[in-house]
Design a protein around this motif. Structure first.
Motif, short mmCIF file in Angstrom:
data_model
loop_
_atom_site.label_atom_id
_atom_site.label_comp_id
_atom_site.label_asym_id
_atom_site.label_seq_id
_atom_site.Cartn_x
_atom_site.Cartn_y
_atom_site.Cartn_z
N ASN A 46 0.83 -1.20 0.00
CA ASN A 46 0.00 0.00 0.00
C ASN A 46 0.87 1.25 0.00
O ASN A 46 0.61 2.20 -0.76
CB ASN A 46 -0.93 -0.01 1.21
CG ASN A 46 -1.82 1.21 1.23
OD1 ASN A 46 -2.56 1.45 0.30
ND2 ASN A 46 -1.71 1.99 2.29
N GLU A 47 1.89 1.26 0.82
CA GLU A 47 2.79 2.43 0.90
C GLU A 47 3.45 2.69 -0.46
O GLU A 47 3.53 3.83 -0.91
CB GLU A 47 3.85 2.18 1.97
CG GLU A 47 4.81 3.33 2.16
CD GLU A 47 5.87 3.00 3.19
OE1 GLU A 47 6.99 3.50 3.03
OE2 GLU A 47 5.58 2.23 4.13
N LYS A 48 3.92 1.64 -1.11
CA LYS A 48 4.59 1.79 -2.41
C LYS A 48 3.60 2.27 -3.47
O LYS A 48 3.95 3.10 -4.31
CB LYS A 48 5.23 0.47 -2.85
CG LYS A 48 6.30 -0.05 -1.91
CD LYS A 48 7.43 0.94 -1.75
CE LYS A 48 8.49 0.38 -0.83
NZ LYS A 48 9.54 1.34 -0.54
N LEU A 49 2.37 1.76 -3.44
CA LEU A 49 1.36 2.21 -4.39
C LEU A 49 1.00 3.68 -4.18
O LEU A 49 0.83 4.43 -5.14
CB LEU A 49 0.11 1.35 -4.31
CG LEU A 49 0.22 -0.05 -4.90
CD1 LEU A 49 -1.00 -0.88 -4.54
CD2 LEU A 49 0.41 0.01 -6.40
N ILE A 68 -3.56 3.36 -11.41
CA ILE A 68 -3.15 2.89 -10.09
C ILE A 68 -4.37 2.74 -9.18
O ILE A 68 -4.49 1.75 -8.46
CB ILE A 68 -2.10 3.84 -9.47
CG1 ILE A 68 -0.81 3.80 -10.29
CG2 ILE A 68 -1.83 3.47 -8.01
CD1 ILE A 68 0.16 4.90 -9.95
N GLU A 69 -5.25 3.73 -9.21
CA GLU A 69 -6.45 3.67 -8.37
C GLU A 69 -7.34 2.49 -8.74
O GLU A 69 -7.77 1.73 -7.87
CB GLU A 69 -7.25 4.97 -8.50
CG GLU A 69 -6.58 6.16 -7.87
CD GLU A 69 -7.28 7.47 -8.22
OE1 GLU A 69 -8.34 7.43 -8.90
OE2 GLU A 69 -6.77 8.52 -7.81
N SER A 70 -7.63 2.35 -10.03
CA SER A 70 -8.60 1.34 -10.44
C SER A 70 -8.05 -0.08 -10.40
O SER A 70 -8.76 -1.02 -10.08
CB SER A 70 -9.13 1.65 -11.84
OG SER A 70 -8.07 1.60 -12.78
N GLU A 71 -6.77 -0.24 -10.71
CA GLU A 71 -6.21 -1.59 -10.79
C GLU A 71 -5.60 -2.08 -9.48
O GLU A 71 -5.55 -3.28 -9.23
CB GLU A 71 -5.13 -1.66 -11.89
CG GLU A 71 -5.66 -1.43 -13.28
CD GLU A 71 -6.63 -2.51 -13.72
OE1 GLU A 71 -6.39 -3.70 -13.43
OE2 GLU A 71 -7.64 -2.15 -14.36
N PHE A 72 -5.13 -1.17 -8.64
CA PHE A 72 -4.39 -1.60 -7.45
C PHE A 72 -4.97 -1.10 -6.14
O PHE A 72 -5.13 -1.88 -5.20
CB PHE A 72 -2.92 -1.16 -7.56
CG PHE A 72 -2.24 -1.71 -8.77
CD1 PHE A 72 -1.91 -3.05 -8.84
CD2 PHE A 72 -1.93 -0.89 -9.83
CE1 PHE A 72 -1.28 -3.57 -9.96
CE2 PHE A 72 -1.31 -1.40 -10.96
CZ PHE A 72 -0.97 -2.74 -11.03
#
Length: 104
Positions: A46-49, A68-72
């Motif tokens: 989560n921190e890396k994303l 990034i929001e939709s996929e991860f």
């Protein structure tokens, strides 16, 4: 085994030993320790994303932010729910940080 016997072979059976566990912990037990490791991995991911999302925002790249929001990040939010039933998980995981800058 039956086929090997028919063909004239011999079957030797040896005892099966349990493989060593990677998650053994003398005080906490295997399952709780494994869940704590999984939770720490989720926190790190989560921190890396969030850092990657921040870089995309700083570089004015809305397509990358959306990706990034939709996929991860949505997956991170849904997997976060899995950890709520475990002791101490609510205090250790900051949901507001997970959803930083997003409407959830």
């Amino acid at each position: 085994m039956q086929y090997q016997n028919v063909r004239g072979g011999r079957v030797k059976l040896h005892p099966i030993i349990n493989p060593p566990s990677e998650f053994e912990h003398p005080e906490k037990g295997d399952a709780l320790y494994a869940m704590e490791i999984a939770l720490s991995l989720e926190k790190l991911t989560n921190e890396k994303l969030l850092n990657l999302h921040k870089v995309a925002r700083q570089n004015n790249d809305p397509e990358m932010q959306h990706y990034i929001e939709s996929e991860f990040l949505e997956e991170q939010v849904s997997s976060k729910v899995l950890f709520f039933p475990f002791p101490g998980s609510n205090a250790d995981f900051d949901m507001s940080k997970l959803c930083e800058g997003r409407k959830v």
